[in-house]
Design an enzyme around this catalytic site. Structure first.
Site, PDB file in Angstrom:
ATOM      1  CB  ALA A  14      -0.930   0.003   1.210  1.00 17.64           C
ATOM      2  CB  THR A  39       8.678   1.873   1.605  1.00 15.03           C
ATOM      3  OG1 THR A  39       9.412   1.007   0.756  1.00 15.03           O
ATOM      4  CG2 THR A  39       9.325   3.244   1.614  1.00 15.03           C
ATOM      5  CG  ASN A  71      10.224  -9.006   4.101  1.00 18.08           C
ATOM      6  OD1 ASN A  71       9.618  -9.374   3.084  1.00 18.08           O
ATOM      7  ND2 ASN A  71      11.500  -9.274   4.284  1.00 18.08           N
ATOM      8  CE1 TYR A 173       4.316  -9.692 -10.757  1.00 18.73           C
ATOM      9  CE2 TYR A 173       3.648  -9.247 -13.018  1.00 18.73           C
ATOM     10  CZ  TYR A 173       3.506  -9.027 -11.662  1.00 18.73           C
ATOM     11  OH  TYR A 173       2.557  -8.142 -11.206  1.00 18.73           O
ATOM     12  CB  ALA A 175       5.314 -18.987 -13.497  1.00 16.65           C
ATOM     13  CE  LYS A 177       0.981 -10.690  -9.821  1.00 13.23           C
ATOM     14  NZ  LYS A 177       0.409 -10.340  -8.496  1.00 13.23           N
TER      15      LYS A 177
END
Length: 284
Positions: A14, A39, A71, A173, A175, A177
Site C-alpha cells: 500500500a 517502506t 516484509n 512473474y 508463472a 500470477k
C-alpha cells in the site's frame, strides 16, 4: 453510507502504485484500512512512495488507516500483520493481496535467492495471509479476498518462436500470477460454503506506477497507453463488495468488470499487448 462502512481491511503493497490507490479508495468508502508494506518513510526506498504518505492522504480526506511495516516474504511477518489488524481494529473483513516483487531476468540467469523471494511475496504470502484471515471470516460467515493478478499470467502460446521477440524476463512473474489465478478459483470453491468471496483482477492495460516505470514497462507516469490505478482500485472495490454469488471465483480485468457493472462506459484491453482475450481462468 460507504460500501465498506466499519469493515476492517488489509491492503498489502500500500505504499505506492495500485496498492496505494486501493487503500485510499477503500478508506473513502468507510473501511478501516491496515496499510502494509516495507517502506514506511519517504526516501528509504529508491522508488517514490511510502506508508506514511498513503496514511496521511487517507487521514487528510477523513478516512481511517494505520500503517503496518511488514516484509510479507516472511511467514512470521504475515502473522504479525493480521495480529496488528486485530489489535487495531478487530477481525479482518477484507484482504487485498496486492504486494508484488519481481526481477525481469531470464530463467537461465535468475539467482535462486531472488526466485524464492519473488515467489514468497507474490504467491506464498497470499496463501499464508488468506489462511490467517479465514480464521476471522469463517466463524462469521462472510468476508472477501481480492487477489491482484496481471496480464503476465497469459503465456506466449506454443512455438515455434522465430518471429516472436525474446521474452523480457517475465517468466517467473507470469508463472506466479497464473498460479495465483488458479489458487483464487480453488480457494473460492473451498470457502463458498462459508459465505466468503475470493476473486482476482488484473489491469486491462499496464498501469503507470513507480514500479512499472522502473522496469521500463511504460515510458512514464503519464504514458498515454497506460491505465490509471484508480480503475484497479474501483474494480477491487466492486469485487470486495458485490454479493457472493455474483462475483466469487471471478478472474477478470479491471475495465471489463467495471463496464459489466456500469461503473464505466467503455473498456479497453486485457492487460496484454497482443490483444488476447485473457487468461484461461478468466474465461471459466
Amino acid at each position: 453510507m460507504g460500501r465498506l462502512d466499519d469493515k476492517v481491511v488489509i491492503v498489502t503493497g500500500a505504499s505506492r502504485g495500485i496498492g496505494k490507490d486501493i487503500a485510499v479508495l477503500f478508506a473513502s468508502e468507510g473501511g478501516k484500512v491496515i496499510c502494509a508494506a516495507r517502506t514506511v518513510e519517504e526516501g528509504t526506498h529508491p522508488l517514490e512512495g511510502s506508508l506514511n504518505t498513503t496514511i496521511q492522504e487517507i487521514r487528510d480526506a477523513g478516512g481511517e488507516a494505520t500503517a503496518a511495516a511488514a516484509n510479507i516474504s516472511l511467514p512470521e511477518d504475515c502473522e504479525v500483520l493480521v495480529q496488528t489488524a486485530h489489535d487495531t481494529y478487530g477481525p479482518v473483513d477484507v484482504l487485498v493481496n496486492n504486494a508484488a516483487l519481481t526481477y525481469f531476468i531470464p530463467v537461465k540467469d535468475y539467482a535462486l535467492n531472488r526466485w524464492m523471494r519473488s515467489w514468497a511475496v507474490n504467491f506464498h504470502a497470499p496463501f499464508i495471509l488468506s489462511q490467517h484471515v479465514l480464521e476471522d471470516m469463517i466463524p462469521r460467515g462472510s468476508g472477501s479476498i481480492v487477489n491482484i493478478s496481471s496480464g503476465a499470467a497469459i503465456g506466449p502460446g506454443r512455438g515455434p518462436y522465430q518471429d516472436v521477440p525474446p521474452n523480457s524476463g517475465g517468466t517467473c512473474y507470469g508463472a506466479e500470477k497464473a498460479a495465483l489465478e488458479r489458487f483464487t478459483q480453488g480457494l473460492a470453491q473451498e470457502v463458498y460454503q462459508y459465505g466468503i468471496s475470493v476473486t482476482a483482477v488484473s489491469p486491462s492495460q499496464v498501469v503507470p506506477t513507480p514500479g512499472t516505470v522502473f522496469h521500463n514497462l511504460v515510458t512514464g507516469i503519464d504514458d498515454p497507453r497506460g491505465e490509471h490505478p484508480e480503475l484497479m482500485a474501483k474494480a477491487s472495490l466492486l469485487l470486495a463488495t458485490e454479493p457472493l454469488d455474483d462475483v466469487t471465483g471471478r478472474v477478470t480485468y479491471s475495465q471489463q468488470i467495471l463496464k459489466e457493472y456500469g461503473w464505466i462506459d467503455e473498456a479497453r484491453g486485457t492487460g496484454t499487448p497482443n490483444g488476447r482475450e485473457g487468461s484461461g481462468y478468466s474465461l471459466i
